[in-house]
Design a protein around this motif. Structure first.
Motif, short mmCIF file in Angstrom:
data_model
loop_
_atom_site.label_atom_id
_atom_site.label_comp_id
_atom_site.label_asym_id
_atom_site.label_seq_id
_atom_site.Cartn_x
_atom_site.Cartn_y
_atom_site.Cartn_z
N THR A 82 0.85 -1.18 0.00
CA THR A 82 0.00 0.00 0.00
C THR A 82 0.88 1.23 0.00
OG1 THR A 82 -0.12 0.05 2.38
CG2 THR A 82 -1.85 -1.17 1.25
N ARG A 135 -4.03 3.48 4.41
CA ARG A 135 -4.38 2.13 3.97
C ARG A 135 -3.50 1.11 4.68
NH1 ARG A 135 -5.08 1.72 -2.24
NH2 ARG A 135 -6.89 0.52 -1.66
N ARG A 136 -4.05 -0.06 4.90
CA ARG A 136 -3.34 -1.12 5.60
C ARG A 136 -2.69 -2.08 4.61
NH1 ARG A 136 -3.61 -1.55 10.78
NH2 ARG A 136 -5.17 -0.43 11.95
N CYS A 137 -1.52 -2.58 4.99
CA CYS A 137 -0.86 -3.62 4.22
C CYS A 137 -1.62 -4.92 4.46
CB CYS A 137 0.59 -3.76 4.71
SG CYS A 137 1.46 -5.16 3.99
N TYR A 138 -1.88 -5.68 3.42
CA TYR A 138 -2.61 -6.92 3.56
C TYR A 138 -1.78 -8.02 4.22
CZ TYR A 138 -6.07 -4.86 0.49
OH TYR A 138 -7.01 -4.03 -0.05
N THR A 139 -0.47 -7.90 4.20
CA THR A 139 0.39 -8.91 4.78
C THR A 139 0.59 -8.71 6.28
OG1 THR A 139 1.56 -9.12 2.67
CG2 THR A 139 2.64 -10.05 4.60
N ASN A 191 -0.83 -6.05 8.11
CA ASN A 191 -2.00 -5.39 8.69
C ASN A 191 -1.64 -4.10 9.42
OD1 ASN A 191 -4.78 -5.20 9.02
ND2 ASN A 191 -4.71 -6.17 11.02
N ASN A 193 -0.22 -14.70 11.98
CA ASN A 193 -1.37 -14.55 11.08
C ASN A 193 -2.03 -15.89 10.80
OD1 ASN A 193 -0.98 -11.81 10.97
ND2 ASN A 193 0.02 -11.82 8.97
#
Length: 80
Positions: A3, A8-12, A14, A67
């Motif tokens: 991102t 916005r948050r990183c999908y990996t 968070n 995760n």
């Protein structure tokens, strides 16, 4: 997925703004990203499988394990 916007948050990992130290998205070189992603996936698989977190592993492994463990708990509790 990386991102660029601080809101916005990183999908990996968070996180917003700065990545976790073990996040593959934060690595400088392509070679380091590949290694970190492999470690992340190994940790995620073991966490999702309910295995204990191994001591002395990389930050990427630990992030993936955490995760994966969260994903296991969500699956066990019936969360979508």
């Amino acid at each position: 997925m990386s991102t660029r916007s601080s809101d916005r948050r990183c999908y990996t990992c968070n996180r917003s703004g700065a990545h976790d130290s073990g996040c593959p998205e934060s690595m400088d070189s392509r070679e380091m990203q590949k290694y970190a992603l492999a470690e992340y996936r190994r940790g995620w698989d073991e966490g999702r499988g309910g295995d204990d977190c191994l001591v002395g592993q990389s930050a990427s492994y630990n992030l993936g394990w955490g995760n994966g463990m969260c994903a296991l708990e969500e699956a066990e509790n019936g969360c979508p």
